[in-house]
Write an enzyme that holds these catalytic residues in place. Structure first.
Site, PDB file in Angstrom:
ATOM      1  CG  ASP A 270      61.058  60.286  68.519  1.00 54.09           C
ATOM      2  OD1 ASP A 270      61.169  61.478  68.166  1.00 54.09           O
ATOM      3  OD2 ASP A 270      61.628  59.817  69.511  1.00 54.09           O
TER       4      ASP A 270
ATOM      5  CG  ASP B 193      63.492  60.123  73.174  1.00 57.39           C
ATOM      6  OD1 ASP B 193      62.470  60.630  72.677  1.00 57.39           O
ATOM      7  OD2 ASP B 193      64.636  60.350  72.738  1.00 57.39           O
TER       8      ASP B 193
END
Length: 160
Positions: A135, A119
């Site tokens: 995401d 991420d």
């Protein structure tokens, strides 16, 4: 080639591009920034901060990589089956399936080959979990499915 096959190929093609964008952005951030550093991109709005996420959304089920990898694989296979066997009902359904498959595969590839998800998008002004392109894709899919449900509901109400 039937329209069903064209739609299926279109969904899978879009999904491939989403996975490619997700994996390329993760690779670029990893190779240019690395871990343990943060780079401001848009002042007071967005930083690039690379982190290893061993959980799911909002770090739920942290350190459950094996379970989450199996879920990612099964979800991807189920989505591919749905795409190939059942034609999308609408444009919004088609787009939603493409984004959902792309996002699921993008994070699933990380889990399978790295043991965690990379991420890197960090919203500065709010205390929000760091996220990635996969995401975002999954959230776009949810928005598309919601629009599809609303439009379908509106059409069914017009018939009465």
């Amino acid at each position: 080639m039937t329209s069903f096959n064209r739609k299926s190929i279109k969904i899978i093609s879009y999904s491939f591009y989403i996975v490619l964008l997700d994996q390329v952005t993760k690779f670029l951030v990893l190779n240019t920034l690395g871990f343990q550093r943060s780079q401001n991109i848009i002042p007071n709005l967005l930083n690039l901060t690379l982190v290893r996420n061993s959980g799911a959304a909002f770090s739920l089920l942290s350190n459950s990589t094996s379970l989450l990898t199996i879920i990612s694989i099964l979800a991807s296979l189920l989505l591919i089956t749905v795409i190939l066997r059942f034609p999308p009902r609408s444009k919004w359904n088609l787009i939603g399936l493409a984004y959902l498959l792309g996002g699921t595969l993008g994070n699933g590839i990380d889990r399978l080959f790295k043991g965690y998800v990379l991420d890197f998008l960090d919203l500065v002004p709010i205390n929000f979990p760091i996220f990635n392109v996969a995401d975002i894709s999954i959230n776009i899919a949810l928005i598309c499915f919601t629009i599809d449900i609303i439009k379908t509901k509106d059409k069914s109400q017009l018939k009465y």
